[in-house]
Design an enzyme around this catalytic site. Structure first.
Site, PDB file in Angstrom:
ATOM      1  N   CYS A  44     103.636   3.175  68.639  1.00 34.65           N
ATOM      2  CA  CYS A  44     103.845   2.401  67.410  1.00 34.65           C
ATOM      3  C   CYS A  44     104.175   3.319  66.220  1.00 34.65           C
ATOM      4  CB  CYS A  44     102.579   1.595  67.140  1.00 34.65           C
ATOM      5  SG  CYS A  44     102.435   0.878  65.504  1.00 34.65           S
ATOM      6  N   CYS A  47     101.894   3.064  63.207  1.00 31.97           N
ATOM      7  CA  CYS A  47     100.575   3.631  63.546  1.00 31.97           C
ATOM      8  C   CYS A  47     100.555   5.133  63.316  1.00 31.97           C
ATOM      9  CB  CYS A  47     100.210   3.323  64.989  1.00 31.97           C
ATOM     10  SG  CYS A  47     100.034   1.560  65.324  1.00 31.97           S
TER      11      CYS A  47
END
Length: 119
Positions: A44, A47
């Site tokens: 991600c 992230c």
């Protein structure tokens, strides 16, 4: 090519900066602590930004707040338990008790403000 390798290396290192929680150790680790738990996935991109911001927050943090991480791909039961459907998600705990859940990337200043407000 060097840039790609550096980015991958940074991502790998930054994802392991904080201690990881599992369903087996979460209650014990959070007991008697003020904690921010970062729910993330290694694939991600937002992230990775959040991980960088948490690392910077940790380096500039003067409080007793501890940062933990939960990889949602490895610990789906924890993601489900806390209703994490979007990543990154930060969950705040005080003395092991759930306080607040926030979705999305938070800046370092937002993290400091949240710590001030929640703890």
């Amino acid at each position: 090519m060097k840039r790609v390798v550096l980015i991958l290396l940074f991502s790998f290192i930054s994802s392991f900066a904080a201690e990881h929680l599992t369903a087996q150790n979460m209650d014990e680790k959070l007991q008697n602590k003020n904690a921010i738990v970062d729910f993330y996935a290694t694939w991600c991109p937002p992230c990775k930004i959040m991980s960088k911001n948490l690392k910077e927050f940790e380096n500039s943090n003067n409080s007793d707040v501890v940062i933990y991480k939960v990889d949602v791909d490895k610990q789906p039961q924890l993601a489900q338990k806390f209703g994490v459907r979007t990543i990154p998600t930060t969950v705040y705990f005080k003395n092991g008790v759930f306080l607040k859940k926030e979705v999305g990337v938070k800046t370092v200043s937002q993290l400091h403000l949240n710590v001030k407000n929640y703890f």
